[in-house]
Design an enzyme around this catalytic site. Structure first.
Site, mmCIF file in Angstrom:
data_model
loop_
_atom_site.group_PDB
_atom_site.id
_atom_site.type_symbol
_atom_site.label_atom_id
_atom_site.label_comp_id
_atom_site.label_asym_id
_atom_site.label_seq_id
_atom_site.Cartn_x
_atom_site.Cartn_y
_atom_site.Cartn_z
ATOM 1 N N GLU A 178 0.784 -1.087 -0.118
ATOM 2 C CA GLU A 178 -0.143 -0.145 -0.119
ATOM 3 C C GLU A 178 0.793 1.221 0.087
ATOM 4 O O GLU A 178 1.308 1.795 0.887
ATOM 5 C CB GLU A 178 -0.802 -0.112 1.132
ATOM 6 C CG GLU A 178 -1.915 1.246 1.209
ATOM 7 C CD GLU A 178 -2.627 1.348 2.432
ATOM 8 O OE1 GLU A 178 -2.572 0.444 3.173
ATOM 9 O OE2 GLU A 178 -3.405 2.238 2.466
ATOM 10 N N LYS A 220 -2.435 -1.760 -3.318
ATOM 11 C CA LYS A 220 -3.457 -1.102 -2.851
ATOM 12 C C LYS A 220 -2.977 0.486 -2.964
ATOM 13 O O LYS A 220 -2.319 0.761 -1.943
ATOM 14 C CB LYS A 220 -3.705 -1.388 -1.357
ATOM 15 C CG LYS A 220 -4.659 -0.460 -0.405
ATOM 16 C CD LYS A 220 -5.068 -0.990 0.649
ATOM 17 C CE LYS A 220 -6.023 0.032 1.629
ATOM 18 N NZ LYS A 220 -6.573 -0.570 2.788
ATOM 19 N N SER A 262 -9.916 4.473 0.056
ATOM 20 C CA SER A 262 -10.625 5.409 -0.175
ATOM 21 C C SER A 262 -10.091 6.680 0.213
ATOM 22 O O SER A 262 -10.571 7.792 -0.431
ATOM 23 C CB SER A 262 -12.107 5.292 0.470
ATOM 24 O OG SER A 262 -11.948 5.188 1.975
ATOM 25 N N ARG A 294 -12.626 3.953 5.781
ATOM 26 C CA ARG A 294 -13.804 5.152 6.016
ATOM 27 C C ARG A 294 -14.852 4.953 4.938
ATOM 28 O O ARG A 294 -16.159 4.924 5.425
ATOM 29 C CB ARG A 294 -13.000 6.253 5.976
ATOM 30 C CG ARG A 294 -12.159 6.628 7.016
ATOM 31 C CD ARG A 294 -11.239 7.749 6.772
ATOM 32 N NE ARG A 294 -10.112 7.498 6.158
ATOM 33 C CZ ARG A 294 -9.250 8.335 5.353
ATOM 34 N NH1 ARG A 294 -9.307 9.727 6.109
ATOM 35 N NH2 ARG A 294 -8.228 7.951 4.802
HETATM 36 P P1 13P Z 1 -9.263 4.423 3.805
HETATM 37 O O1 13P Z 1 -10.113 3.698 2.627
HETATM 38 O O2 13P Z 1 -10.182 4.839 4.924
HETATM 39 O O3 13P Z 1 -8.478 4.999 3.314
HETATM 40 O O4 13P Z 1 -8.494 3.149 4.520
HETATM 41 C C1 13P Z 1 -7.894 2.241 3.864
HETATM 42 C C2 13P Z 1 -6.699 1.771 4.765
HETATM 43 O O5 13P Z 1 -6.480 0.697 4.811
HETATM 44 C C3 13P Z 1 -5.496 2.779 4.868
HETATM 45 O O6 13P Z 1 -4.486 2.245 5.364
#
Ligand code: 13P
Length: 354
Positions: A178, A220, A262, A294
């Site tokens: 990510e 991600k 998100s 979120r």
């Molecule tokens: P959000 O979709 O709220 O950005 O969270 C995803 C996530 O895993 C952040 O590390």
């Protein structure tokens, strides 16, 4: 880079048939902020009750293939004494675990951060695998400002992501990689596209050097949007085109799936963006789905408010949002789905949380 059969199958199973990931891996401090913002006291038990409410939502398994947990939750039992991780696995939802230990200021790079957690990671992965985790997640963040992100920050984080991913595969866990370019700032979409491209290129260079099997991982990333503070927010179609363009240029087709975060987008917009990306013509060699925190949870948390009698109503809005996001992962979402019409709430309750 040999392919690793068990990992490849797990990576594909998480995102099969329009399914996506629920990111429920907020640290104790982050979830505490979200709970207290809604006047809910944050205790180990209220955090357990909240996660159990989400995980036991009737009908969820049609839309959610994996859930990311964090260290507290993976060790907690449900109100009926079942480990939460077993509650998920028993429903056919693949459990995963956040393993970075957060972002810290990067020495010599003012205003920038590096995700930490490599020390002792092999042992932690081994323990999480024994607890039942089948995948892991590591989040790095990149800030857009004048002159940022620096090449140094991009390299440090890409290198750590690759070391993490290689360790995961060694330990039999699918790494979710990510790299998040944050939406904070007043930058234009074009700048986000440029930075996201540079970050993804660096990440895949490092993954290649670390001999990470691309077939046995998931990416991600952020979507390509204008900064939250920008006066010009791009239309949905423009976000979709820029996002697909940057993936096409920098993400090898061997990666089975891209699961977007998100990042602070409104929940409906996050659904619309994912749907628009999947509706675009042109080659899309990866499954394009979601790993939202979120955008999946906000409505449910708002309805729940820590009250037991509101669990069914909160589960209903959570189920509805997961249904919409899953439709978007298949390019079959439409605005009509936001209303009551077409939404069939599930009628069986496999677990009754307290
Ligand atoms: P959000 O979709 O709220 O950005 O969270 C995803 C996530 O895993 C952040 O590390």
């Amino acid at each position: 880079m040999p392919t690793i059969p068990g990992l490849d199958e797990t990576a594909r199973a998480i995102i099969a048939d329009g399914k996506g990931i629920l990111a429920a891996d907020e640290t104790v401090s982050t979830i505490t902020k979200r709970l207290t913002a809604r006047a809910i006291e944050s205790t180990a038990d209220s955090r357990r009750a909240y996660r159990e409410m989400l995980f036991s939502t009737p009908g969820l398994t049609a839309f959610i293939g994996g859930v990311i947990l964090q260290d507290e939750t993976i060790r907690q039992d449900s109100s009926t004494g079942i480990p939460l991780i077993e509650l998920l696995a028993g429903r056919g939802i693949i459990p995963g675990i956040k393993v970075d230990t957060g972002v810290h200021p990067l020495a010599g790079a003012p205003g920038e951060f590096v995700a930490e957690g490599l020390d002792g990671l092999r042992d932690r992965l081994e323990e999480y695998r024994e607890l039942g985790a089948r995948f892991a997640k590591w989040r790095a963040v990149f800030i857009i400002r004048d002159g940022l992100p620096t090449a140094k920050c991009i390299h440090a984080n890409a290198h750590a992501l690759a070391r993490y991913a290689a360790l995961c595969q060694e330990q039999g866990l699918v790494p979710i990689v990510e790299p998040e370019v944050l939406m904070e700032g007043a930058h234009a979409l074009e700048r986000c596209e440029d930075v996201t491209g540079r970050v993804l290129q660096a990440v895949f260079n490092e993954l290649f050097d670390a001999r990470v099997s691309l077939e046995g991982m998931l990416l991600k990333p952020n979507m390509v949007t204008a900064g939250q503070g920008s006066a010009r927010q791009a239309p949905v179609e423009e976000v979709a085109e820029a996002t697909l363009r940057v993936l096409t240029r920098h993400v090898p087709p061997a990666v089975p799936g891209v699961v977007f975060l998100s990042g602070g987008q409104d929940h409906v917009l996050a659904t619309e963006h994912l749907n628009a990306i999947n509706m675009l013509d042109g080659p899309k060699p990866w499954t394009l789905s979601f790993s939202y925190g979120r955008a999946l949870q906000d409505e449910a948390l708002e309805v729940w408010r820590g009250q037991r009698e509101r669990v069914p109503a909160a589960q209903q809005v959570f189920h509805h949002r997961a249904w919409c996001d899953s439709a978007a992962a298949l390019g079959r979402y439409s605005g009509d789905m936001e209303g009551e019409a077409g939404f069939a709430p599930p009628d069986s309750t496999p677990h009754a949380p307290h």
